[in-house]
Design a protein around this motif. Sequence first.
Motif, PDB file in Angstrom:
ATOM      1  N   PHE A 259     -13.984 -26.114  15.511  1.00  0.00           N
ATOM      2  CA  PHE A 259     -14.461 -26.500  16.829  1.00  0.00           C
ATOM      3  C   PHE A 259     -14.670 -25.297  17.751  1.00  0.00           C
ATOM      4  CE2 PHE A 259     -12.373 -30.345  15.304  1.00  0.00           C
ATOM      5  CZ  PHE A 259     -13.360 -31.282  15.556  1.00  0.00           C
ATOM      6  N   GLY A 260     -14.367 -24.108  17.267  1.00  0.00           N
ATOM      7  CA  GLY A 260     -14.450 -22.938  18.127  1.00  0.00           C
ATOM      8  C   GLY A 260     -15.825 -22.681  18.683  1.00  0.00           C
ATOM      9  N   GLY A 261     -16.892 -23.013  17.920  1.00  0.00           N
ATOM     10  CA  GLY A 261     -18.241 -22.754  18.390  1.00  0.00           C
ATOM     11  C   GLY A 261     -18.622 -23.578  19.575  1.00  0.00           C
ATOM     12  N   LEU A 262     -17.995 -24.735  19.760  1.00  0.00           N
ATOM     13  CA  LEU A 262     -18.341 -25.624  20.860  1.00  0.00           C
ATOM     14  C   LEU A 262     -17.428 -25.439  22.061  1.00  0.00           C
ATOM     15  CD1 LEU A 262     -20.027 -27.938  21.952  1.00  0.00           C
ATOM     16  CD2 LEU A 262     -18.459 -29.530  20.824  1.00  0.00           C
ATOM     17  N   PHE A 263     -16.152 -25.328  21.820  1.00  0.00           N
ATOM     18  CA  PHE A 263     -15.200 -25.284  22.920  1.00  0.00           C
ATOM     19  C   PHE A 263     -14.539 -23.917  23.090  1.00  0.00           C
ATOM     20  CE2 PHE A 263     -15.086 -29.886  21.830  1.00  0.00           C
ATOM     21  CZ  PHE A 263     -15.584 -30.342  23.035  1.00  0.00           C
TER      22      PHE A 263
ATOM     23  N   GLU B 161     -22.223 -37.425  34.198  1.00  0.00           N
ATOM     24  CA  GLU B 161     -21.432 -36.272  34.609  1.00  0.00           C
ATOM     25  C   GLU B 161     -22.159 -34.990  34.223  1.00  0.00           C
ATOM     26  OE1 GLU B 161     -17.418 -36.421  33.234  1.00  0.00           O
ATOM     27  OE2 GLU B 161     -17.014 -38.398  34.104  1.00  0.00           O
ATOM     28  N   HIS B 162     -22.248 -34.046  35.162  1.00  0.00           N
ATOM     29  CA  HIS B 162     -22.894 -32.760  34.919  1.00  0.00           C
ATOM     30  C   HIS B 162     -21.851 -31.648  34.990  1.00  0.00           C
ATOM     31  CE1 HIS B 162     -27.172 -34.236  36.269  1.00  0.00           C
ATOM     32  NE2 HIS B 162     -26.628 -34.967  35.312  1.00  0.00           N
ATOM     33  N   TYR B 163     -21.957 -30.689  34.086  1.00  0.00           N
ATOM     34  CA  TYR B 163     -20.990 -29.601  34.030  1.00  0.00           C
ATOM     35  C   TYR B 163     -21.723 -28.264  33.935  1.00  0.00           C
ATOM     36  CZ  TYR B 163     -19.240 -33.739  31.544  1.00  0.00           C
ATOM     37  OH  TYR B 163     -18.976 -35.023  31.148  1.00  0.00           O
ATOM     38  N   TYR B 164     -21.604 -27.431  34.945  1.00  0.00           N
ATOM     39  CA  TYR B 164     -22.059 -26.047  34.904  1.00  0.00           C
ATOM     40  C   TYR B 164     -20.846 -25.201  35.288  1.00  0.00           C
ATOM     41  CZ  TYR B 164     -26.851 -27.749  34.670  1.00  0.00           C
ATOM     42  OH  TYR B 164     -28.013 -28.372  34.273  1.00  0.00           O
ATOM     43  N   ALA B 165     -20.257 -24.540  34.315  1.00  0.00           N
ATOM     44  CA  ALA B 165     -18.984 -23.868  34.576  1.00  0.00           C
ATOM     45  C   ALA B 165     -18.797 -22.698  33.611  1.00  0.00           C
ATOM     46  CB  ALA B 165     -17.825 -24.858  34.424  1.00  0.00           C
ATOM     47  N   LYS B 166     -17.773 -21.916  33.879  1.00  0.00           N
ATOM     48  CA  LYS B 166     -17.434 -20.800  33.008  1.00  0.00           C
ATOM     49  C   LYS B 166     -16.944 -21.325  31.662  1.00  0.00           C
ATOM     50  CE  LYS B 166     -16.179 -17.681  36.782  1.00  0.00           C
ATOM     51  NZ  LYS B 166     -15.110 -16.825  37.363  1.00  0.00           N
ATOM     52  N   PRO B 167     -17.056 -20.518  30.609  1.00  0.00           N
ATOM     53  CA  PRO B 167     -16.576 -20.948  29.290  1.00  0.00           C
ATOM     54  C   PRO B 167     -15.110 -21.379  29.320  1.00  0.00           C
ATOM     55  CG  PRO B 167     -17.901 -18.980  29.065  1.00  0.00           C
ATOM     56  CD  PRO B 167     -17.748 -19.213  30.534  1.00  0.00           C
ATOM     57  N   GLU B 168     -14.320 -20.715  30.172  1.00  0.00           N
ATOM     58  CA  GLU B 168     -12.900 -21.054  30.248  1.00  0.00           C
ATOM     59  C   GLU B 168     -12.693 -22.502  30.689  1.00  0.00           C
ATOM     60  OE1 GLU B 168     -13.415 -16.687  30.718  1.00  0.00           O
ATOM     61  OE2 GLU B 168     -14.310 -18.479  31.633  1.00  0.00           O
ATOM     62  N   TRP B 169     -13.584 -22.991  31.558  1.00  0.00           N
ATOM     63  CA  TRP B 169     -13.449 -24.362  32.052  1.00  0.00           C
ATOM     64  C   TRP B 169     -13.588 -25.353  30.904  1.00  0.00           C
ATOM     65  CZ3 TRP B 169     -16.257 -28.824  31.935  1.00  0.00           C
ATOM     66  CH2 TRP B 169     -15.864 -29.850  32.811  1.00  0.00           C
TER      67      TRP B 169
ATOM     68  N   ALA C 201     -23.820 -26.587  30.899  1.00  0.00           N
ATOM     69  CA  ALA C 201     -24.104 -25.222  30.463  1.00  0.00           C
ATOM     70  C   ALA C 201     -22.909 -24.349  30.796  1.00  0.00           C
ATOM     71  CB  ALA C 201     -25.362 -24.677  31.147  1.00  0.00           C
ATOM     72  N   ALA C 202     -22.547 -23.489  29.876  1.00  0.00           N
ATOM     73  CA  ALA C 202     -21.502 -22.506  30.113  1.00  0.00           C
ATOM     74  C   ALA C 202     -22.145 -21.273  30.740  1.00  0.00           C
ATOM     75  CB  ALA C 202     -20.803 -22.140  28.807  1.00  0.00           C
ATOM     76  N   GLN C 203     -21.600 -20.797  31.845  1.00  0.00           N
ATOM     77  CA  GLN C 203     -22.176 -19.655  32.550  1.00  0.00           C
ATOM     78  C   GLN C 203     -21.064 -18.751  33.047  1.00  0.00           C
ATOM     79  OE1 GLN C 203     -24.358 -22.183  35.134  1.00  0.00           O
ATOM     80  NE2 GLN C 203     -22.772 -22.236  36.691  1.00  0.00           N
TER      81      GLN C 203
ATOM     82  N   THR D 209     -27.212 -16.658  34.951  1.00  0.00           N
ATOM     83  CA  THR D 209     -27.074 -18.031  34.478  1.00  0.00           C
ATOM     84  C   THR D 209     -28.211 -18.383  33.544  1.00  0.00           C
ATOM     85  OG1 THR D 209     -25.940 -18.730  36.466  1.00  0.00           O
ATOM     86  CG2 THR D 209     -27.001 -20.448  35.184  1.00  0.00           C
ATOM     87  N   ARG D 210     -27.899 -19.075  32.484  1.00  0.00           N
ATOM     88  CA  ARG D 210     -28.922 -19.578  31.565  1.00  0.00           C
ATOM     89  C   ARG D 210     -29.352 -20.965  32.026  1.00  0.00           C
ATOM     90  NH1 ARG D 210     -27.236 -19.291  25.484  1.00  0.00           N
ATOM     91  NH2 ARG D 210     -29.414 -19.903  25.326  1.00  0.00           N
ATOM     92  N   ILE D 211     -30.643 -21.104  32.339  1.00  0.00           N
ATOM     93  CA  ILE D 211     -31.169 -22.399  32.781  1.00  0.00           C
ATOM     94  C   ILE D 211     -32.111 -22.910  31.708  1.00  0.00           C
ATOM     95  CG2 ILE D 211     -32.449 -23.624  34.570  1.00  0.00           C
ATOM     96  CD1 ILE D 211     -31.657 -21.473  36.517  1.00  0.00           C
ATOM     97  N   PRO D 212     -31.757 -23.990  31.027  1.00  0.00           N
ATOM     98  CA  PRO D 212     -32.573 -24.462  29.909  1.00  0.00           C
ATOM     99  C   PRO D 212     -33.791 -25.252  30.357  1.00  0.00           C
ATOM    100  CG  PRO D 212     -30.728 -25.925  30.217  1.00  0.00           C
ATOM    101  CD  PRO D 212     -30.578 -24.833  31.237  1.00  0.00           C
ATOM    102  N   GLY D 213     -34.795 -25.315  29.478  1.00  0.00           N
ATOM    103  CA  GLY D 213     -35.913 -26.223  29.686  1.00  0.00           C
ATOM    104  C   GLY D 213     -35.710 -27.453  28.833  1.00  0.00           C
ATOM    105  N   ILE D 214     -35.345 -27.232  27.579  1.00  0.00           N
ATOM    106  CA  ILE D 214     -35.001 -28.323  26.679  1.00  0.00           C
ATOM    107  C   ILE D 214     -33.586 -28.054  26.183  1.00  0.00           C
ATOM    108  CG2 ILE D 214     -35.562 -29.513  24.533  1.00  0.00           C
ATOM    109  CD1 ILE D 214     -38.413 -28.592  24.859  1.00  0.00           C
TER     110      ILE D 214
END
Length: 521
Positions: A18-22, A465-473, A497-499, A508-513
């Motif tokens: 699970f390390g790649g996701l969390f 629910e929307h989440y834009y936060a640091k990877p630690e969050w 998105a992790a930022q 910050t990475r802002i995705p289109g898709i």
Amino acid sequence: MTATPTHSFSRLAKAALFGGLFFVGATQSIAQAPTTITVQVNKPVAPVPKNMFGLFFEDINFAADGGLYPELVKNKSFETDDKLIGWKAIKGGSALTEYIVLSEQPISKSNTHYLRLTARTNSPDAGLTNEGFRGMGVKQGEDYNFSVYARRGPGSISGLTVTLEDEKGQALAQTKVGGLTNEWKQYTGVLRPSATSGKAHLKITVEGAGTADLDVVSVFPKDTWMKRPNGLRTDLVQLLKDMKPGFLRFPGGCIVEGRTLAQRYQWKETIGDVNSRASLINRWNTEFTHRYTPDYYQSFGLGFFEYFQLAEDLGAEPLPILNIGMACQFNSAEQAPLSATTPGGPSAVVTGAEAHNHADDIDLDTFIQDALDLVEFANGPVTSPWGAKRAAMGHPAPFNLKMIGAGNEQWGPQYIERYKPFVKALKAKYPNIQLVASSGPDPGDERFKFATAQFRELKADLIDEHYYAKPEWFRQNVGRYDNYPRTGPKIFAGEYAAQSVAIASPKTRIPGIAPFLRLHL
């Protein structure tokens, strides 16, 4: 090797899995005695629904125009505020005495602007170029369909020379159209580049001297998804399809809201004849100084019909997001008045609205009717008014719409008081349609807590629910849903998105898709 229904994983292996996701680290586990976890793969605890994982699309970073939608000409109909965005007169040419955007006797009531060229003499420099979207990407040997509406004015102009050139000005392909008359008429040709170029541009010159009017200038690849005339990019759609999404959320995102209600996304303006769809400023064009893009407009060649069709092609459920009478609360915060029949009355206009005209005095009923009409457009029989429009566009079968997003990322009491009549009207006519409600832009602040409590009390179908936060969050919130109630509204993770810094910062990475999850709790 014989497979067995029971597998064991150490804590270290689980962390790696699970390390790649969390971003769960394995360092701490190395110093501890391994713990064995037994998984019986032939005895799933609960079935995983097909629409657990899906895609979110928003026209940001040229994701639609200049991306998934493969029209190569920017500002093809001269309808943007700055009129000649994307176009430049040919350098060094003195034959062209005038190029101007006019609106007298246009090709249609919805396409009101066109370009007038006036040439003093017959010259290969009497014309303009179009840069495309940071250049036109063309492939050697591929066919590109050129089309233009044109009419001749005073003088002797008889036709047009149309050329694709590379960034050095070398001709890659050329076609000519002739027989111009004093009436609007569409002319077509085919361009087949002799070489591949990622920075090509279009050059159009007039043959003869005098005046000519041009509109709806298009260079469109013949190779599109499903070979459709107004189709999408084959390579990008295939990539999306390979992800096997369960749903497609569109068209946004803050695109739905607009900076003001007048600049909101209106789905009814994005269907029907492609050449009659009016363009609209893209709210992301000047939103951030570090991503300043003043030439960013939406042509709506990719509109709601195409979105529904794309979802069907992907095998995904469509999830359209509709404006609920609120412009972006980070911008004007303009809000449409509540309708006269809504508790609270039509005077319920709050923060920011006084600075605007309430989008021509529309009220909440307008937005509710748009939602009702959308369901009919997507699911109604061909004998219904909006079902007939869908059929006329080539899809008599329904799109089987099941879900609608009630607003994008709104918050506060004003959102709740608009959500209630919105949902009441939708459920009264279409009780099986599920509504996705917004919990605001932050997954833990007071706005979120207020919205969540309200929607649980209202027995909402799903809470977004929307989440834009640091990877630690994300690491700290691995167990976020462990204590959520297993009854009541389900959770839809609409954006995340992790930022490393802050929302919309230069880093910050802002995705289109982007992929998103629907969580069934």
